[in-house]
Design an enzyme around this catalytic site. Structure first.
Site, PDB file in Angstrom:
ATOM      1  N   GLY A   5      30.675  10.081 -34.239  1.00 52.76           N
ATOM      2  CA  GLY A   5      29.407   9.170 -34.165  1.00 52.76           C
ATOM      3  C   GLY A   5      28.961   8.500 -32.700  1.00 52.76           C
ATOM      4  N   ASP A  17      27.748  10.504 -29.466  1.00 52.97           N
ATOM      5  CA  ASP A  17      27.197  11.630 -28.826  1.00 52.97           C
ATOM      6  C   ASP A  17      27.805  11.904 -27.522  1.00 52.97           C
ATOM      7  OD1 ASP A  17      25.840  10.299 -30.874  1.00 52.97           O
ATOM      8  OD2 ASP A  17      24.023  10.573 -29.782  1.00 52.97           O
ATOM      9  N   THR A  77      32.129   6.249 -35.566  1.00 59.82           N
ATOM     10  CA  THR A  77      31.478   5.474 -34.249  1.00 59.82           C
ATOM     11  C   THR A  77      32.452   4.521 -33.498  1.00 59.82           C
ATOM     12  OG1 THR A  77      29.429   5.846 -35.371  1.00 59.82           O
ATOM     13  CG2 THR A  77      29.360   4.748 -33.466  1.00 59.82           C
ATOM     14  N   LYS A 123      31.882   8.728 -40.778  1.00 65.34           N
ATOM     15  CA  LYS A 123      31.158   8.804 -39.769  1.00 65.34           C
ATOM     16  C   LYS A 123      31.879   7.904 -38.616  1.00 65.34           C
ATOM     17  CE  LYS A 123      26.418   6.932 -37.840  1.00 65.34           C
ATOM     18  NZ  LYS A 123      26.869   6.760 -36.721  1.00 65.34           N
ATOM     19  N   TYR A 161      31.069   4.592 -43.062  1.00 67.17           N
ATOM     20  CA  TYR A 161      30.540   4.355 -41.897  1.00 67.17           C
ATOM     21  C   TYR A 161      31.541   3.618 -40.941  1.00 67.17           C
ATOM     22  CZ  TYR A 161      26.468   3.568 -38.458  1.00 67.17           C
ATOM     23  OH  TYR A 161      25.753   3.518 -37.552  1.00 67.17           O
TER      24      TYR A 161
HETATM   25  O1  MN9 Z   1      24.729   7.115 -34.885  1.00 71.51           O
HETATM   26  C1  MN9 Z   1      24.911   6.144 -32.642  1.00 71.51           C
HETATM   27  N1  MN9 Z   1      25.731   4.958 -32.653  1.00 71.51           N
HETATM   28  C2  MN9 Z   1      25.437   3.545 -32.805  1.00 71.51           C
HETATM   29  C3  MN9 Z   1      25.474   6.834 -33.834  1.00 71.51           C
HETATM   30  O2  MN9 Z   1      24.357   3.634 -33.161  1.00 71.51           O
HETATM   31  C4  MN9 Z   1      26.269   2.536 -32.317  1.00 71.51           C
HETATM   32  C5  MN9 Z   1      25.462   6.788 -31.483  1.00 71.51           C
HETATM   33  O3  MN9 Z   1      24.606   7.896 -31.371  1.00 71.51           O
HETATM   34  C6  MN9 Z   1      25.308   6.100 -30.200  1.00 71.51           C
HETATM   35  O4  MN9 Z   1      24.115   5.561 -30.093  1.00 71.51           O
HETATM   36  C7  MN9 Z   1      25.436   6.842 -28.831  1.00 71.51           C
HETATM   37  C8  MN9 Z   1      25.424   6.024 -27.669  1.00 71.51           C
HETATM   38  O5  MN9 Z   1      26.409   5.154 -27.407  1.00 71.51           O
HETATM   39  O6  MN9 Z   1      26.455   7.630 -29.005  1.00 71.51           O
END
Ligand code: MN9
Length: 292
Positions: free
Chosen positions: A187, A189, A165, A163, A135
């Site tokens: 990660g 959206d 992000t 993942k 992650y």
């Molecule tokens: O799980 C999420 N990332 C975080 C993934 O929690 C930091 C994303 O879905 C974000 O919330 C989303 C908004 O930036 O992309």
């Protein structure tokens, strides 16, 4: 090696009015997402407020999801915690429930060395028979992996994916090119379309809780090379994501779920409740983008 594809909501942890995990809402949310075509769930991540839950609650939430899903989709459990032994304990519990994979943020708070992070993931992979997914979330964990670090993780065959992000699409593209067999999840959206252009085939996201149909459709359009239509959907979801980031993504996702009739309560303190104006603002944007 299993390769994950499709849309995986990073599930919220639903609470009742007393702040306890609400089993009926877990079921309702999971069933709703399955009906919309998601391929799996990511449980116990940031969106699930995992670091505001006790270890017992983290296990309970996972048990509820597994029980509801009944093998109809993949379940990935984030077991990330502060120490290797605690992580292995949660990972073994997740494995005993039949998860498809375990995932972990790098242990945070203490500044460990890269050697220690590598050892952490290898120890985790050795301890269980399910695959492990890194992650990578530098903004929250405070730990940035460079591409060479990721390559070192991936030299272990039991570490089957990541993942991602992070807004670093260059790094993402390099990893996708070098490891076509690994499961790389977008990660963020708001980057789903951009990540798909460079070859991503899966996503894990907070906003998939409230817009699963939109992301499932976007991915289908992408598979048909209908990029303009896909772009239109990304534009719409980005308008919603922009509003969510203004009020706080996790609090906003829970408020949106309530507006959609799937009451998952509010985020735990120290998160604060949204005020009436914020809820009205969110409601208007959700309505405008056909999310209500
Ligand atoms: O799980 C999420 N990332 C975080 C993934 O929690 C930091 C994303 O879905 C974000 O919330 C989303 C908004 O930036 O992309």
């Amino acid at each position: 090696m299993k390769k994950f594809k499709g849309i995986f909501p990073a599930l919220v942890t639903p609470f009742d009015e007393k702040g306890n995990i609400a089993p009926e809402s877990v079921e309702k949310l999971v069933e709703h997402c399955l009906e919309k075509g998601v391929r799996g769930f990511y449980v116990g991540g940031s969106t699930g407020e995992s670091y505001l839950l006790s270890a017992k609650e983290r296990r309970y939430m996972l048990e509820l999801v597994i029980k509801t899903v009944r093998g109809r989709a993949d379940v990935i459990a984030n077991i990330g915690v502060f120490s290797t032994d605690q992580g292995i304990e949660l990972a073994k519990h997740a494995e005993s429930l039949g998860v498809s994979a375990v995932s972990s943020v790098p242990p945070f708070y203490f500044p460990f060395t890269m050697e220690e992070y590598i050892r952490y993931y290898n120890d985790l992979a050795d301890a269980v028979n399910v695959p492990v997914i890194i992650y990578n979330i530098p903004a929250m964990s405070g730990i940035t992996f460079n591409t060479e670090d990721i390559e070192r993780f991936f030299s272990n065959d039991k570490i089957i994916g990541m993942k991602h992000t992070s807004y670093d699409l260059f790094q993402l593209e390099r990893i996708l090119k070098k490891y076509p067999e690994k499961s790389i999840f977008c990660g963020h959206d708001e980057l789903f379309l951009s990540a798909s252009v460079i070859g991503v085939q899966a996503g894990i996201g907070s906003t998939f809780n409230i817009m699963p149909d939109k992301f499932v459709k976007m991915q289908k359009l992408i598979s048909e090379n209908r990029w303009e239509d896909a772009r239109k959907i990304q534009d719409d979801v980005n308008e919603v994501i922009e509003a969510l980031t203004k009020v706080g993504v996790f609090k906003g996702v829970k408020a949106a779920l309530k507006l959609q009739g799937i009451d998952c309560g509010e985020c735990r303190r120290p998160f604060a409740s949204l005020d009436k104006e914020q809820i009205k603002y969110l409601q208007d944007i959700l309505e405008k983008n056909n999310c209500l």
